[in-house]
Design an enzyme around this catalytic site. Structure first.
Site, mmCIF file in Angstrom:
data_model
loop_
_atom_site.group_PDB
_atom_site.id
_atom_site.type_symbol
_atom_site.label_atom_id
_atom_site.label_comp_id
_atom_site.label_asym_id
_atom_site.label_seq_id
_atom_site.Cartn_x
_atom_site.Cartn_y
_atom_site.Cartn_z
ATOM 1 C CB CYS A 40 -0.945 0.004 1.191
ATOM 2 S SG CYS A 40 -2.043 -1.424 1.221
ATOM 3 C CB CYS A 86 0.098 0.957 7.705
ATOM 4 S SG CYS A 86 -1.667 0.816 7.309
ATOM 5 C CG HIS A 136 -6.622 1.250 0.479
ATOM 6 N ND1 HIS A 136 -5.504 1.892 -0.038
ATOM 7 C CD2 HIS A 136 -6.145 0.130 1.125
ATOM 8 C CE1 HIS A 136 -4.420 1.201 0.282
ATOM 9 N NE2 HIS A 136 -4.774 0.133 0.963
#
Length: 462
Positions: free
Chosen positions: A106, A439, A409
């Site tokens: 990510c 994160c 996301h």
């Protein structure tokens, strides 16, 4: 004398090179859409192409000026693993444009942007497009390994045709049900647990109750809904146009942001745990949804931006990528990167005007803040007697326009969204500093400090 002049020239060249600054001109993103929905038939390359085309159109930059594209990607297409180069080819951009791809879970999008700034500040490029994309809808379903090994007997084995059948069964087994493609598990290879499971664990370890997570999730939607209504996303979102049969479909809006806040507050407590059943605290409502989308920013040398009349007031002042043991504190690596990024920027946390913490889960955000405020965490993981936050975090500065819980996301696209959105917010609010925190799977984290230099604010971004 000649030697002295040579050394002086080398010193001046080195000094000039070291003083090169990369600036964030502006950025765009596609609509962020729930996976297997409106953008299901658009793969990650298609999303990338839409984003980069939108950025070129917005900035009116001549593609001949582009030196490189750096692109983040998590859910890769095996037939085209270097998405960056495919963008150049599909858009028919000048073929001199170099493209390379980055994969850091990510944090891929942020890593791509940081690499672009390094290319510019080292003098290896003047103009770079950097971003990322992911289409969970188009994630490939791999064949079971044993079936692949069995089929390989027909192609690569010593025996051919019917003679290879026994060898096929020896590898693939005799149960056809075991030959079917399997849905990829969204789980950590090292721990065997999902990211949500780890988020649930750290929420329990650091005492973050379910009620606080649900309240945080509702507020994320409230802020995103308000920002969208105020037109704050209009400058960021570019459409995705694609063919669906004989129809031309244009997707122009995010579809995850909710505005039924009272209903949300009423229904969230009734949802079942999503990952640690039956006693977990993280639910679907307090988790970021699987999302399809792309984002990118235009990175330039400050000199080039001035020369071409672009905004040159925002830059990445410092950054730090960090790592932690994935078990069980998988999502806490950014807390180790905050002090490094702040120290490099010569700032304290209380000096920061805006905070953007990626919302993988509400519990992960709240746990990260607790760790940053904890002297015990600082001593154990950082060897410091003082917590990272010199003052409690001012929540009014956090994710002021919503974040991943509400907006979505798409893994590698989140970094570009946050950098572009934060750049816009710094300019809009006339604030000077922002800290980005993301994160990532594998116990990784990315942190960056963005700085707006008011004296360099003109001209405005194109």
């Amino acid at each position: 004398s000649n030697s002295f002049c040579t050394l002086l020239g080398m010193f001046r060249a080195t000094t000039t090179k070291s003083q090169r600054r990369a600036v964030i001109v502006t950025g765009v993103r596609t609509p962020f859409v729930k996976s297997f929905g409106d953008l299901m038939k658009v793969d990650t390359i298609g999303l990338s192409v839409s984003a980069v085309a939108g950025l070129i159109d917005k900035t009116k930059i001549n593609p001949q000026q582009l030196d490189a594209i750096v692109w983040g990607n998590v859910v890769m297409q095996t037939n085209a693993p270097n998405c960056a180069r495919e963008i150049v080819i599909d858009l028919n951009l000048p073929k001199h444009i170099v493209g390379h791809s980055v994969s850091m879970a990510c944090a891929s999008g942020l890593q791509a942007i940081v690499q672009a700034t390094h290319m510019v500040e080292s003098g290896n490029a003047d103009v770079v497009v950097a971003g990322g994309s992911d289409s969970v809808s188009n994630g490939e379903l791999p064949l079971p390994r044993r079936l692949a090994y069995g089929l390989a007997q027909f192609v690569y084995g010593k025996k051919k045709g019917a003679a290879a059948i026994p060898n096929f069964f020896a590898e693939a087994g005799y149960n056809p049900a075991g030959w079917l493609p399997q849905m990829p598990a969204i789980a950590e290879r090292s721990t065997g647990k999902t990211m949500g499971w780890h988020g649930d664990m750290i929420s329990e370890m650091y005492g973050v109750p379910r009620s606080a997570q649900e309240e945080f999730a509702v507020k994320s939607h409230e802020k995103a809904s308000k920002a969208r209504a105020a037109g704050l996303f209009a400058d960021e979102v570019v459409p995705v146009v694609h063919k669906l049969g004989n129809k031309t479909i244009e997707v122009t809006k995010d579809n995850l942001i909710r505005d039924d806040f009272a209903t949300m507050a009423e229904k969230f407590p009734k949802l079942k745990p999503a990952f640690r059943k039956p006693s977990g605290t993280i639910t679907a409502a307090t988790s970021s949804a699987l999302t399809d989308g792309a984002s990118c920013v235009l990175v330039m040398s400050e000199e080039k931006a001035k020369e071409m009349g672009y905004a040159h007031d925002v830059r990445i002042k410092s950054h730090a990528f960090s790592a932690i043991d994935p078990y069980p504190q998988l999502l806490l690596a950014p807390a180790l990167g905050w002090p490094k990024a702040l120290a490099k920027a010569g700032l304290k946390a209380s000096d920061i005007d805006l905070f953007e913490i990626h919302e993988a889960f509400a519990g992960q955000v709240l746990t990260t803040i607790k760790c940053l405020e904890s002297a015990e965490f600082a001593k154990r993981y950082l060897g410091s007697d003082k917590p990272v936050l010199d003052k409690p975090l001012d929540m009014s500065k956090l994710n002021v326009n919503g974040s991943s819980l509400s907006i979505g996301h798409p893994f590698a696209a989140t970094g570009g969204r946050i950098v572009a959105s934060t750049t816009n917010e710094l300019r809009r609010s006339q604030k000077n500093t922002a800290l980005i925190s993301i994160c990532a799977a594998g116990g990784l984290g990315g942190v960056a400090v963005l700085e707006r230099v008011p004296t360099a604010a003109k001209p405005a971004a194109k």
